[in-house]
Write an enzyme that holds these catalytic residues in place. Structure first.
Site, PDB file in Angstrom:
ATOM      1  N   GLY A   7       6.947 -28.040 -12.424  1.00 27.24           N
ATOM      2  CA  GLY A   7       6.715 -29.150 -13.344  1.00 27.24           C
ATOM      3  C   GLY A   7       7.736 -29.214 -14.458  1.00 27.24           C
ATOM      4  N   ASP A  56      11.016 -28.185 -14.215  1.00 30.02           N
ATOM      5  CA  ASP A  56      12.285 -28.638 -13.645  1.00 30.02           C
ATOM      6  C   ASP A  56      12.022 -29.178 -12.242  1.00 30.02           C
ATOM      7  OD1 ASP A  56      14.912 -29.118 -13.030  1.00 30.02           O
ATOM      8  OD2 ASP A  56      15.562 -27.024 -13.056  1.00 30.02           O
ATOM      9  N   LYS A 111      -0.216 -37.081 -16.618  1.00 25.81           N
ATOM     10  CA  LYS A 111      -0.607 -37.848 -15.429  1.00 25.81           C
ATOM     11  C   LYS A 111       0.669 -38.355 -14.751  1.00 25.81           C
ATOM     12  CE  LYS A 111      -1.306 -42.120 -18.074  1.00 25.81           C
ATOM     13  NZ  LYS A 111      -2.055 -43.373 -18.169  1.00 25.81           N
ATOM     14  N   MET A 112       1.629 -37.416 -14.591  1.00 31.31           N
ATOM     15  CA  MET A 112       2.971 -37.768 -14.124  1.00 31.31           C
ATOM     16  C   MET A 112       2.964 -38.400 -12.729  1.00 31.31           C
ATOM     17  SD  MET A 112       4.631 -36.849 -16.810  1.00 31.31           S
ATOM     18  CE  MET A 112       6.356 -36.899 -16.383  1.00 31.31           C
ATOM     19  N   GLY A 113       2.222 -37.792 -11.799  1.00 33.06           N
ATOM     20  CA  GLY A 113       2.149 -38.355 -10.453  1.00 33.06           C
ATOM     21  C   GLY A 113       3.336 -38.038  -9.561  1.00 33.06           C
ATOM     22  N   PHE A 114       3.817 -36.797  -9.626  1.00 32.44           N
ATOM     23  CA  PHE A 114       4.916 -36.347  -8.754  1.00 32.44           C
ATOM     24  C   PHE A 114       6.154 -37.241  -8.880  1.00 32.44           C
ATOM     25  CE2 PHE A 114       1.877 -34.308  -5.377  1.00 32.44           C
ATOM     26  CZ  PHE A 114       1.586 -33.293  -6.265  1.00 32.44           C
ATOM     27  N   SER A 116      -2.938 -31.092  -7.546  1.00 35.27           N
ATOM     28  CA  SER A 116      -2.651 -31.940  -8.697  1.00 35.27           C
ATOM     29  C   SER A 116      -3.723 -33.020  -8.800  1.00 35.27           C
ATOM     30  CB  SER A 116      -1.278 -32.608  -8.551  1.00 35.27           C
ATOM     31  OG  SER A 116      -1.107 -33.606  -9.536  1.00 35.27           O
ATOM     32  N   ASN A 155      -3.326 -35.798 -10.304  1.00 29.15           N
ATOM     33  CA  ASN A 155      -2.664 -37.058 -10.649  1.00 29.15           C
ATOM     34  C   ASN A 155      -2.174 -37.870  -9.453  1.00 29.15           C
ATOM     35  OD1 ASN A 155      -2.955 -36.448 -13.458  1.00 29.15           O
ATOM     36  ND2 ASN A 155      -1.223 -35.046 -13.269  1.00 29.15           N
ATOM     37  N   LYS A 213      -1.278 -23.712  -3.829  1.00 28.51           N
ATOM     38  CA  LYS A 213      -1.660 -23.854  -5.233  1.00 28.51           C
ATOM     39  C   LYS A 213      -2.987 -24.607  -5.327  1.00 28.51           C
ATOM     40  CE  LYS A 213       0.190 -24.865  -9.812  1.00 28.51           C
ATOM     41  NZ  LYS A 213       1.412 -25.142 -10.579  1.00 28.51           N
TER      42      LYS A 213
END
Length: 336
Positions: A63, A65, A112-115, A175, A177, A217
Site C-alpha cells: 500500500g 509503494d 478507500k483507495m480501491g487498488f 481489502s 475497498n 492476506k
C-alpha cells in the site's frame, strides 16, 4: 524531532497528495546521496521464513509503494523486506476522491483507495530497474470490473507474470475497498482459489526451477469460526504463509470523531488489538505449520514485540511509518 516538524507541514495537505509529494521528494538523487552519507548500516539479524532468509523481521506493508516507484528509497531505511502493490493485471484509477483520511489523535488512517495502480507490467518494469538486492514481495488483487466468480483468473495472470521478479507473492482477498472481494475468503470460492493458485505455483516452479512462496492476506473482521475454517484450508493446501491483517471496517474505536465521508478501511493504532487477536487465534490453529506475518497498529517497539510474542514470525509496518517516521523502523530493528 526533525521528522515531526516536517510532519506538521505535511499534515496540512490532503493525505493522498501529501503521500505522493513526500515519496517523490525523498526519492530524489539529492536525498538518496544524503542518506548514503549519514544513515549508518543496520546490523543484519537474519531470520528464515517461507524458505527465504530475511535480513531482519521488519517489512514494509503493501500500500505504501503500489507501483514499485520508490524501492531504492525504502531499501535504505533498513527494512528486511519490502512488499509492493496491491497491483492488478490491468491499470486502474481506483475509487473516487477524497479517498484517504487521517485521524491524527488516534494515529489512524482510513482509506478507500480501491487498488489504484498502474498494472502488473509497469510494476515489473520498476522492479527490474531498481538497484535493491533484498527481498521483495508483491501483493496482487483483482481488477474492479472482474466479477467475483472470475476473480481467480486475475490472480493467476498476476502470478504468472510476476513469478520471476519477486521473492514471494501475497494474495490480497481481504481489502474492504473492492466490492465483494472479501467473499473470496469463504466457502467454495476460497477453496477453489487456493487449489488453483497452488496448481499455478507448481506449474511455474517446474517451468523456472524456482519456488516462489505464496501468502494469503486476511481480514481482521473475521469471526473465530471463520478463522478456524481459513486455518484448516491453509494447512490443507500447504500455503506458505498468512498475513494478518488487512484494514478493518469496524470504526467503533473512532466513532466520536469520525466524519461521515470517512468511509473505508481503518488502519493504524485502532487496528492493533483486532489484528493481535487474529494473530493469536491463527497461532493456536496453525500450530507452527504455517508462518504468520503480523501487520496492523505497530507504532512502537513494545507493539512490535507484542505482535511477535503472539505468534508472528515477521511483522510489517505502514501507518506507524507515517506517524513516527524512519526512526521507528531503525529503533525496532536494533532493539527487537
Amino acid at each position: 524531532m526533525f521528522y515531526y516538524l516536517i510532519r506538521k507541514l505535511l499534515f496540512l495537505i490532503d493525505p493522498e497528495k501529501s503521500h505522493i509529494l513526500t515519496l517523490k521528494c525523498l526519492n530524489s538523487r539529492y536525498i538518496q546521496t544524503l542518506m548514503n552519507l549519514f544513515l549508518k548500516p543496520i546490523p543484519s539479524k537474519p531470520i528464515k521464513c517461507m524458505g527465504l532468509t530475511f535480513p531482519n523481521k521488519i517489512g514494509l506493508a503493501a500500500g505504501m509503494d503500489k507501483n514499485g516507484e520508490y524501492i531504492n528509497f525504502f531499501s535504505k531505511l533498513g527494512f528486511g523486506f519490502i512488499e509492493l502493490g496491491t497491483v492488478t493485471p490491468l491499470p486502474q484509477i481506483g475509487n473516487s476522491k477524497p479517498r484517504m483520511f487521517r485521524i491524527i489523535s488516534k494515529e489512524a488512517i482510513i482509506n478507500k483507495m480501491g487498488f489504484n495502480n498502474l498494472g502488473i507490467e509497469n510494476l515489473i518494469y520498476n522492479i527490474q530497474k531498481s538497484k535493491f538486492k533484498g527481498i521483495i514481495g508483491v501483493n496482487i488483487g483483482k481488477n474492479k470490473h472482474t466479477s467475483i466468480e472470475n476473480a481467480i483468473n486475475d490472480y493467476l495472470i498476476c502470478i504468472e507474470k510476476i513469478y520471476c521478479y519477486t521473492h514471494y507473492i501475497t494474495i490480497n482477498i481481504s481489502s474492504p475497498n473492492t466490492k465483494n472481494l472479501r467473499n473470496l475468503q469463504f466457502g467454495v470460492l476460497f477453496n477453489n482459489l487456493l487449489k488453483k493458485i497452488k496448481i499455478k505455483q507448481k506449474e511455474m516452479h517446474q517451468k523456472y526451477s524456482k519456488y516462489v512462496p505464496i501468502a494469503i492476506k486476511i481480514s481482521p473482521d473475521l469471526s473465530k469460526n471463520e478463522i478456524i475454517y481459513i486455518s484448516n484450508q491453509l494447512i490443507k493446501f500447504k500455503i506458505d504463509a498468512v498475513i494478518a491483517t488487512n484494514t478493518t471496517l469496524d470504526h467503533s474505536s473512532i466513532y466520536k470523531i469520525k466524519k461521515n465521508q470517512m468511509k473505508g478501511g481503518l488502519s493504524g493504532f485502532p487496528l492493533q488489538k483486532k489484528s493481535n487477536d487474529v494473530v493469536s487465534m491463527l497461532y493456536k490453529q496453525l500450530k507452527k505449520t504455517i508462518p504468520i506475518i503480523g501487520v496492523g497498529g505497530i507504532n512502537s517497539l513494545s507493539s512490535a514485540k507484542e505482535k511477535i510474542k503472539l505468534g508472528a514470525e515477521l511483522i510489517q509496518i505502514y501507518s506507524g511509518l507515517i506517524y513516527h517516521g524512519p526512526k521507528l523502523i531503525r529503533q525496532i530493528i536494533k532493539q527487537l
